[in-house]
Scaffold this motif. Structure first.
Motif, PDB file in Angstrom:
ATOM      1  N   VAL A  87     -33.713  11.028  19.446  1.00 29.66           N
ATOM      2  CA  VAL A  87     -33.025   9.840  19.080  1.00 29.66           C
ATOM      3  C   VAL A  87     -32.300   9.233  20.135  1.00 29.66           C
ATOM      4  O   VAL A  87     -31.813   8.041  19.822  1.00 29.66           O
ATOM      5  CB  VAL A  87     -32.363  10.090  17.705  1.00 29.66           C
ATOM      6  N   ILE A  88     -32.033   9.798  21.267  1.00 27.64           N
ATOM      7  CA  ILE A  88     -31.233   9.278  22.175  1.00 27.64           C
ATOM      8  C   ILE A  88     -31.951   8.916  23.279  1.00 27.64           C
ATOM      9  O   ILE A  88     -32.788   9.304  23.886  1.00 27.64           O
ATOM     10  CB  ILE A  88     -30.101  10.488  22.523  1.00 27.64           C
ATOM     11  N   ASP A  89     -31.615   7.423  23.644  1.00 25.09           N
ATOM     12  CA  ASP A  89     -32.259   6.753  24.592  1.00 25.09           C
ATOM     13  C   ASP A  89     -31.692   6.667  25.825  1.00 25.09           C
ATOM     14  O   ASP A  89     -30.151   6.443  25.896  1.00 25.09           O
ATOM     15  CB  ASP A  89     -32.590   5.008  24.204  1.00 25.09           C
ATOM     16  N   GLU A  90     -32.148   6.495  27.088  1.00 26.54           N
ATOM     17  CA  GLU A  90     -31.229   6.459  28.055  1.00 26.54           C
ATOM     18  C   GLU A  90     -30.336   5.098  28.174  1.00 26.54           C
ATOM     19  O   GLU A  90     -29.617   4.984  29.052  1.00 26.54           O
ATOM     20  CB  GLU A  90     -32.233   6.576  29.418  1.00 26.54           C
ATOM     21  N   ASP A  91     -30.633   4.194  27.438  1.00 27.45           N
ATOM     22  CA  ASP A  91     -29.923   2.949  27.428  1.00 27.45           C
ATOM     23  C   ASP A  91     -28.806   2.973  26.453  1.00 27.45           C
ATOM     24  O   ASP A  91     -28.069   2.052  26.624  1.00 27.45           O
ATOM     25  CB  ASP A  91     -31.183   1.765  26.814  1.00 27.45           C
ATOM     26  N   ASP A  92     -28.583   3.941  25.830  1.00 23.36           N
ATOM     27  CA  ASP A  92     -27.444   4.258  24.980  1.00 23.36           C
ATOM     28  C   ASP A  92     -26.189   4.658  25.763  1.00 23.36           C
ATOM     29  O   ASP A  92     -26.480   5.146  26.721  1.00 23.36           O
ATOM     30  CB  ASP A  92     -27.821   5.455  23.832  1.00 23.36           C
TER      31      ASP A  92
END
Length: 112
Positions: A35-40
């Protein structure tokens, strides 16, 4: 154990539910990473619906915190019941990971 996620600005809010123990800690870790994107810019892990966490689950939290820190992302936990909060306090995790009483407090802290 399941994880659902929403986004608020640059933060992902991951909501875990059920028990987190040795039988599902790998699934928990994989689901959390998914659920974690590198854009977060930040991750808030909401424990409102978590009834139990074992040392295997605690290990996943620590690995996640370290990984996010090395990526420059902020990380906070929130909405723990008293018994889970006590486990985090006794283990000393409350000294290395931000823990907040509510999701809104955690979001405010990671957005600052």
């Amino acid at each position: 154990m399941e994880i659902s996620a929403d986004r608020d600005g640059g933060a992902v809010i991951a909501r875990a539910n059920g028990r987190i123990d040795s039988s599902n800690s790998r699934e928990f870790h994989s689901s959390l990473e998914a659920v974690i994107d590198e854009d977060d810019s930040a991750v808030v892990l909401d424990f409102e619906d978590v009834s139990y966490i074992s040392s295997a689950g605690m290990r996943v939290i620590l690995l996640t915190a370290k990984g996010l820190q090395s990526s420059g992302m902020k990380f906070a936990l929130c909405s723990m019941n008293d018994s889970i909060r006590e486990v985090f306090k006794i283990s000393g995790f409350d000294k290395i990971i931000q823990i907040h009483g509510s999701q809104s407090d955690a979001l405010a802290a990671v957005s600052a």
